[in-house]
Design an enzyme around this catalytic site. Structure first.
Site, mmCIF file in Angstrom:
data_model
loop_
_atom_site.group_PDB
_atom_site.id
_atom_site.type_symbol
_atom_site.label_atom_id
_atom_site.label_comp_id
_atom_site.label_asym_id
_atom_site.label_seq_id
_atom_site.Cartn_x
_atom_site.Cartn_y
_atom_site.Cartn_z
ATOM 1 C CG HIS A 1 -1.917 -1.138 1.181
ATOM 2 N ND1 HIS A 1 -2.220 -1.919 2.277
ATOM 3 C CD2 HIS A 1 -2.655 -1.634 0.150
ATOM 4 C CE1 HIS A 1 -3.111 -2.840 1.922
ATOM 5 N NE2 HIS A 1 -3.383 -2.685 0.644
ATOM 6 C CG HIS B 1 0.627 -3.763 5.254
ATOM 7 N ND1 HIS B 1 -0.147 -3.426 4.177
ATOM 8 C CD2 HIS B 1 1.242 -4.930 4.923
ATOM 9 C CE1 HIS B 1 -0.019 -4.331 3.227
ATOM 10 N NE2 HIS B 1 0.817 -5.262 3.659
ATOM 11 C CD GLU C 1 -0.670 0.459 4.444
ATOM 12 O OE1 GLU C 1 -1.905 0.398 4.353
ATOM 13 O OE2 GLU C 1 0.057 -0.542 4.585
ATOM 14 C CD GLU D 1 -1.925 -3.613 8.978
ATOM 15 O OE1 GLU D 1 -1.612 -2.403 8.941
ATOM 16 O OE2 GLU D 1 -2.454 -4.215 8.014
#
Ligand code: ZN
Length: 345
Positions: free
Chosen positions: A64, A161, A67, A225
């Site tokens: 992404h 991420h 990010e 994450e």
């Protein structure tokens, strides 16, 4: 090439002068590390004298494009390796996923790349856009890298991420569905060393990058994450220091195996996968509700024409809510607390 070795600015060159890397190139650093660039944003390193049991480590970021914190961590590591200030013990492949999305500061250009792996890039209308082509190129890079691993070597992939929304548990990792394989306690200890103390056990096959490496190659693979989305240069890097140090230890030490108790880990399993079927799909909580906010049994979490989605048990928590996805895509996950099984290794 000289500029790349002197400055280590691989990501910057990949973004501003991608034609430099339009055909594969390899070279050796002064310390003997063998470097291969197969495309913009795709670079691997093989140290001259790895230990007997090698770890083949894939670190991916920017699947992404907005990010940024993990991109900055990987960019720094690549720079340190190229300029000779970080010496590797193990082979490492760095993947900077979606370069065009980074340039526009968006999650993606046409399509969410983290739904395009395990062949999804070529399904439906086929490999028709840049994100689909890139997902395939990233898969190929992982396959080629792991091809050099022997049976005694171990494969790892951490797909890094940051989340769109705040989280009650700032750092968390998604453990892809393992089918018949067992969860690894030593991997959870490593993630804990990264500052990740919340683990989400997935229970179904999916088209994420980490599931691809896990399922296709038997790698220890995770979607990690590390915090919240911020523009380049606006991250408080102290919040990522633990993770950065753990990744550096992993790649530079012969056997980094942090001995950390797992008692304080919060482990969840997915309870409901809620897809959006109608245009009027609505979430029944505020936009700024953090990931892992939990609800009492019976609370209505989302609705659309003809359907209501409620918490099925007390303590059921929401993750990755997004009402703006395309019809047919996942709009919300719910998770409930669980524990590892005795048989997990
Ligand atoms: Zn992401």
């Amino acid at each position: 090439m000289l500029q790349l070795i002197e400055k280590g600015n691989f990501l910057s060159l990949s973004r501003t002068q991608p034609s430099l890397f339009s055909s594969p190139l390899s070279f050796s650093l002064d310390n003997g590390t063998y470097v291969t660039v197969t495309a913009p944003g795709i670079i691997s390193f093989h140290p001259q004298t790895p230990p007997k049991h090698k770890k083949f480590i894939v670190l991916s970021c920017g699947v992404h494009g907005n990010e940024t914190a993990p991109i900055e961590i990987c960019d720094d590591m690549v720079q340190q390796i190229l300029t000779g200030t970080l010496a590797l013990s193990h082979p490492v492949l760095f993947l900077f996923g979606n370069l065009p999305a980074m340039d526009i500061g968006e999650r993606f250009v046409e399509e969410n790349m983290n739904r395009l792996f395990s062949g999804a890039h070529s399904a439906g209308e086929g490999c028709v856009n840049d994100e689909r082509k890139r997902a395939k190129a990233l898969e190929d890079a992982v396959s080629n890298f792991y091809d050099d691993a022997s049976n005694q070597d171990t494969k790892y992939h951490y797909d890094l991420h940051t989340a769109i929304r705040a989280s009650k548990n700032e750092k968390f990792a998604v453990y892809p569905y393992l089918h018949e394989r067992k969860h690894s306690r030593s991997q959870l200890a490593f993630l804990h060393a990264c500052g990740v103390s919340t683990i989400l056990l997935s229970e179904s096959a999916t088209t994420t990058f980490s599931y691809y490496s896990s399922h296709q190659h038997g790698a220890h693979a995770f979607t990690v994450e590390l915090g919240k989305v911020k523009p380049f240069g606006q991250n408080d890097m102290s919040r990522f220091e633990q993770a950065r140090q753990a990744f550096i230890a992993l790649v530079s030490l012969d056997d980094y195996a942090p001995d950390i108790s797992l008692d304080s880990l919060d482990i969840y399993r997915v309870n409901q996968v809620i897809n959006k079927h109608k245009e009027d799909f609505t979430l029944h909580f505020a936009d700024d509700t953090p990931n892992f906010m939990d609800y009492a049994k019976g609370t209505c979490l989302a609705s659309e024409s003809g359907a209501e989605y409620v918490a099925q048990q007390d303590g059921e928590a929401i993750v990755f809510p997004n009402a703006n996805v395309e019809i047919g895509q996942r709009a919300l996950l719910t998770v409930v607390p669980t524990t590892l099984e005795e048989s997990d290794v």
